[in-house]
Design a protein around this motif. Structure first.
Motif, PDB file in Angstrom:
ATOM      1  N   ARG C  57      -4.054  -7.338   3.751  1.00 29.86           N
ATOM      2  CA  ARG C  57      -2.862  -6.789   4.375  1.00 29.86           C
ATOM      3  C   ARG C  57      -2.379  -5.502   3.739  1.00 29.86           C
ATOM      4  NH1 ARG C  57       0.494 -10.820   7.397  1.00 29.86           N
ATOM      5  NH2 ARG C  57      -1.146 -12.118   8.283  1.00 29.86           N
ATOM      6  N   ASN C  60      -3.596  -2.268   5.968  1.00 26.96           N
ATOM      7  CA  ASN C  60      -2.869  -1.683   7.091  1.00 26.96           C
ATOM      8  C   ASN C  60      -1.357  -1.776   6.895  1.00 26.96           C
ATOM      9  OD1 ASN C  60      -2.488  -4.383   7.542  1.00 26.96           O
ATOM     10  ND2 ASN C  60      -2.953  -4.319   9.732  1.00 26.96           N
ATOM     11  N   MET C  62       0.620  -4.058   6.257  1.00 26.99           N
ATOM     12  CA  MET C  62       1.375  -5.174   6.826  1.00 26.99           C
ATOM     13  C   MET C  62       2.250  -5.813   5.760  1.00 26.99           C
ATOM     14  SD  MET C  62       1.099  -5.592  10.034  1.00 26.99           S
ATOM     15  CE  MET C  62       1.349  -7.248  10.642  1.00 26.99           C
ATOM     16  N   LEU C  65       6.116  -5.596   5.712  1.00 23.92           N
ATOM     17  CA  LEU C  65       7.002  -6.478   6.453  1.00 23.92           C
ATOM     18  C   LEU C  65       7.502  -7.644   5.601  1.00 23.92           C
ATOM     19  CD1 LEU C  65       5.071  -6.622   9.815  1.00 23.92           C
ATOM     20  CD2 LEU C  65       7.005  -5.193   9.220  1.00 23.92           C
ATOM     21  N   ARG C  93      -1.352   1.853  11.098  1.00 19.69           N
ATOM     22  CA  ARG C  93      -1.782   0.670  11.847  1.00 19.69           C
ATOM     23  C   ARG C  93      -2.485   1.030  13.140  1.00 19.69           C
ATOM     24  NH1 ARG C  93       3.951  -1.327  10.936  1.00 19.69           N
ATOM     25  NH2 ARG C  93       3.909  -1.888   8.731  1.00 19.69           N
TER      26      ARG C  93
END
Lengths: 297, 343, 258
Positions: C57, C60, C62, C65, C93
């Motif tokens: 993760r 990208n 992620m 988050l 992304r």
């Protein structure tokens, strides 16, 4: 790193545009949330300005009068307290019993789901329809028992009105009690009622109490059904028994607010302050109780 | 420490494998061991006590079921009462005249019983209320669900709940003493009693309902859907508007319907703010009377039992009940739909 | 930790330099330096909690988050550090796509699912064609070409996952990240996905997290073995599974633990 690809991953123009829309949208949504808050603030301030000056001692000890400076909320306040007490006495056991029945005793068949749907429907029926019911059943039909237009009839009607709220809250609280506790109890040879009485109810009680208090805080503001039941808009005495005539704070507020003279508007505002203080205290108790007894299963 | 080879594990169950969710600790078997079967009543095994206990259990069960029956009795009572007196009413006033008549003067001579002015009054106020509550409530739901930091949310959400808890007379008072005078400066021709002020405060009253139900619906949208959208290069705005809101749509629609139903059932705020003039109008500057306000009006006066004015309460009440019932059924149908998808 | 390179030609598609991920005070990924070669399949394996999902993760962004996650070190893509100040995660992304463990199609039609990415990214051009090409690349076109307006939720689990792959491909990324893409699927669907991955690698670089060692052995060119947040060994897949250098690796792939 070459300069040509230096800014490859930085925000391209179309993304800048999308971001700007997003920011504007976020502000709009924040604005809509804040409107309600602002409205509330203005409303409360306005009421305080109108009414705070009228919260004198006589306000609490006098009855309504044609002369504003001599008017008070004593009968209305007493009626409200009488009503709340009776509603608590009637609706709480009834609501808890129904919740226990639905969660612990009733078989999960079509009858049970009819009852559930019915309760959900009742929660959405306008309160004035309950007033119509109360008028026909408690005031007229059960005249002998209730004494007609009495605080008892009012309490019975309002109890029916808040019953769905208590039942639904009660069911949720009971459902939150883990099945393992029940199994342990049954495994030791306890009957269903013993399990409910010694394990389920004590653990569900905080949630039930919170729900009941919230139901009562709804009841305290109810006006229309009680008008229908004949809670009088001008009485000068305090109820002494459940079969006596009565009035309540919201009706007194309504009465005063309907009069054109400015002083009566002020009286209405002062009465509203009292009502809101009562409401706030009840909710504070409910929140305190919820936080204090919250169990982490 | 040595292990006693003669000890036996505690969870020995002669009736079969124990379904103990506490992880096999089991319970000692005793004469009174019982197995729990979901939903069915059961009795302990070989009874050491006499029939007295079983009888007591039955009695308690019956008593509790009576409590459960109260809700059924309430509904039956409402329906019977409304229909009974309405039947009496409709003996004097044909149903068609009632439903299509445009003049409502039951308390004056000559008497007319066309309910449309009341119905339109209720609808007008509900529409104005929706115009306020729907955008504001939905916007608040989106903000609270998709944008607001946790601390901000912890403050804003309770404030919205407070809005929902304030009694309707208070809103009525505010509409009459603040909103109307303010609006009268801005809008020419606005009456002292008018549908607009009533609609505005009712809108604020139902706003929290839309906000919290819509927010629940959005919160139920699984995280994986949001992550999938972010992974494709969406901004937060796009995730909120193109993924979460469409996915939560049935819950959002449910909140609208239930809120409008509440607006129609609203009484004291409209009585104080909109007045009691039953006229068939779509002009929000005028005073109107809603179905609920009429019922209150009759109760405030001295209406003899059994007279046609008395019976008219029940006819109007029946109409009100049916309208709100239909809306509630639809609304909850939508609620169940979104719960099914994400349960 | 020394940089572990695999011998592959050309510039790597992705490279991490001393990459660490912290949740509060705990380090979930500890100073990993590795290269992901272009147009190859790299598998990340290791026992639960070893940090492989956290690592993938990072590629990208992620992890942005997750509220209290902190990144140290660099991830280099096309000569830029993904975590540099000027880099926009949304743009990242678009170029590095992801497929998740549990298929997560939107509750929209098949067509709208695939078209979602291009639409929000303002891709002009024939949307029908984009959708068709993506679905063909995901080996799903033949099965759904007659019912593109049907809701994606009506597809089987394996089809939904291929739809998610098509959806990710529709924005034409360079790298495709797959976080246990077949773990929620039955064996037949799983083998379809594995075939698909071996086709896709001709045009994309693929990083795949898997807890299924046989899958890693079947599918990947290179395998990285992680343990407790550290990169223990990273080499050609054959070597990892037949003659690993580290004791820990050998214990894991022979099933002595994990």
């Amino acid at each position: 790193m070459s300069d040509a690809s230096e800014r490859l991953l930085s925000t391209p123009p179309d993304l800048v545009r999308r971001r700007r829309w997003g920011r504007a949208f976020e502000l709009v949504c924040l604005g809509t949330t804040v409107v309600g808050v602002v409205f509330l603030a203005i409303m409360l301030v306005d009421i305080l300005i109108d009414g705070a000056g009228w919260l004198t001692g006589t306000f609490f000890t006098e009855s309504p009068s044609r002369i504003p400076s001599r008017a008070g909320i004593k009968p209305a306040l007493a009626g409200t307290l009488w009503l709340m007490g009776l509603v608590a006495l009637i609706a709480f056991p009834l609501g808890v019993a129904a919740a226990v029945y639905l969660e612990e005793y009733a078989a999960r068949n079509w009858i049970q789901s009819v009852i559930q749907t019915n309760i959900a429907n009742l929660a959405g029926v306008p309160s004035i329809v309950y007033g119509i019911l109360g008028l026909a059943v408690f005031v007229r039909w059960m005249f002998a028992l209730t004494g007609g237009r009495s605080v008892l009839s009012g309490a019975l009607t309002i109890s029916l009105l808040v019953l769905p709220v208590i039942i639904i809250a009660g069911q949720e609280a009971i459902r939150a009690v883990p099945g393992s506790i029940r199994e342990a109890s049954y495994g030791l040879g306890a009957t269903r009622w013993q399990t409910v009485r010694h394990h389920v109810l004590p653990n569900a009680l905080p949630g039930i109490m919170t729900g009941t208090i919230l139901a009562l805080s709804r009841a305290i503001g109810e006006t229309a059904p009680l008008i229908m039941m004949g809670a009088l808009t001008f009485i000068a005495f305090v109820p002494e028994g459940p079969r006596d005539a009565f009035t309540v704070l919201p009706i007194q507020i309504f009465n005063w607010a309907s009069r054109p003279q400015d002083e009566f508007r002020n009286l209405a505002a002062a009465a509203i302050i009292v009502l809101l203080v009562l409401l706030l205290s009840m909710n504070a108790v409910a929140i305190w109780m919820r936080n204090k007894y919250r169990k982490e299963w | 420490m040595t292990i006693d080879p003669t000890s036996r594990p505690v969870n020995v169950d002669p009736d079969g494998p124990s379904r103990d969710p506490d992880g096999g600790r089991g319970v000692a078997t005793a004469a009174g061991q019982a197995r729990v079967v979901a939903g069915a009543p059961h009795e302990p095994g070989p009874r050491l006590t006499g029939a007295g206990r079983a009888l007591k259990e039955r009695a308690i069960g019956a008593l509790l079921s009576l409590a459960g029956a109260v809700s059924i009795l309430t509904t039956v009572g409402i329906v019977v009462v409304l229909v009974w007196e309405s039947v009496g009413f409709f003996r004097h006033v044909p149903v068609r005249d009632f439903l299509t008549g445009t003049v409502w003067t039951p308390l004056f001579q000559p008497q007319h019983f066309g309910v449309l002015p009341l119905l339109v009054g209720s609808v007008l106020i509900a529409v104005i209320a929706s115009l306020i509550a729907v955008p504001l409530g939905l916007g608040a739901a989106i903000y609270l669900s998709e944008y607001s930091p946790r601390r901000v949310r912890a403050v804003l959400k309770p404030i919205l709940e407070i809005l929902a808890g304030i009694p309707t007379v208070v809103y009525g008072y505010f509409a009459l003493t603040f909103v109307t005078p303010v609006l009268r400066h801005v809008i020419p021709g606005l009456g002292i009693f008018n549908a607009l002020s009533a609609g505005i405060v009712v809108g604020i009253m139902i706003l929290p309902l839309i906000a919290s139900l819509s927010e629940d619906a959005m919160a139920a949208v699984p995280r994986e859907l949001r992550q999938g959208a972010y992974a494709l290069g969406s901004t937060r705005f796009e995730v909120a508007t193109r993924v979460v809101t469409p996915a939560a749509l049935s819950g959002i629609v449910a909140s609208f319907i239930l809120a409008v139903s509440r607006a129609i059932g609203e009484t004291m705020a409209v009585v104080l703010a909109a007045g009691m003039t039953p006229q068939l109008t779509f002009d929000p500057r005028e005073s109107v009377q809603t179905m609920t306000a009429y019922i209150v009006q009759v109760s405030l006066g001295d209406t003899p039992f059994g007279s046609i004015e008395y019976q008219s309460i029940f006819a109007v009440g029946l109409l009100l009940f049916m309208v709100t019932l239909v809306m509630n059924i639809f609304g909850r149908g939508f609620l169940n739909r979104y719960r099914e998808v994400y349960a | 930790m020394p940089t572990i390179k695999v011998t592959a030609e050309g510039t790597p598609a992705l490279e991490t330099r001393d990459l660490s991920v912290l949740y509060g005070e705990t380090k979930a990924v500890k100073s990993i330096s590795m290269e992901i070669p272009r147009n190859k399949i790299v598998a990340l394996i290791g026992p639960s909690g070893c940090g492989k999902s956290t690592l993938i993760r990072c590629f990208n962004r992620m992890n942005d988050l997750v509220p209290n996650a902190r990144i140290e070190g660099q991830v280099i893509f096309r000569g830029e550090n993904l975590y540099a100040e000027h880099v926009d995660p949304v743009e990242v992304r678009r170029r590095i796509g992801m497929v998740f463990q549990k298929p997560n199609p939107f509750p929209k039609s098949i067509y709208d699912n695939v078209a979602f990415g291009p639409r929000i990214n303002g891709v002009n051009g024939d949307m029908d064609e984009i959708v068709e090409v993506s679905l063909q690349q995901a080996a799903l076109w033949e099965e759904v070409k007659d019912r593109l307006e049907v809701s994606a939720l009506e597809l089987s689990g394996g089809q939904q996952q291929r739809l998610c792959i098509a959806r990710a491909l529709a924005v034409t990324p360079e790298v495709l990240l797959m976080d246990e893409p077949a773990s929620a699927l039955d064996p037949i669907a799983t083998s379809k996905i594995e075939e698909l991955i071996q086709e896709l690698v001709k045009n994309y670089t693929i990083v795949i997290v898997t807890h299924n060692m046989q899958q890693a052995a079947r599918v990947s060119d290179y395998t990285a073995y992680l343990y407790l947040g550290e990169l223990m060994e990273y080499d050609v897949t054959d070597k990892i599974f037949t003659a690993p250098s580290e004791r820990s690796t050998e214990d894991y792939v022979t099933g002595r633990f994990g």
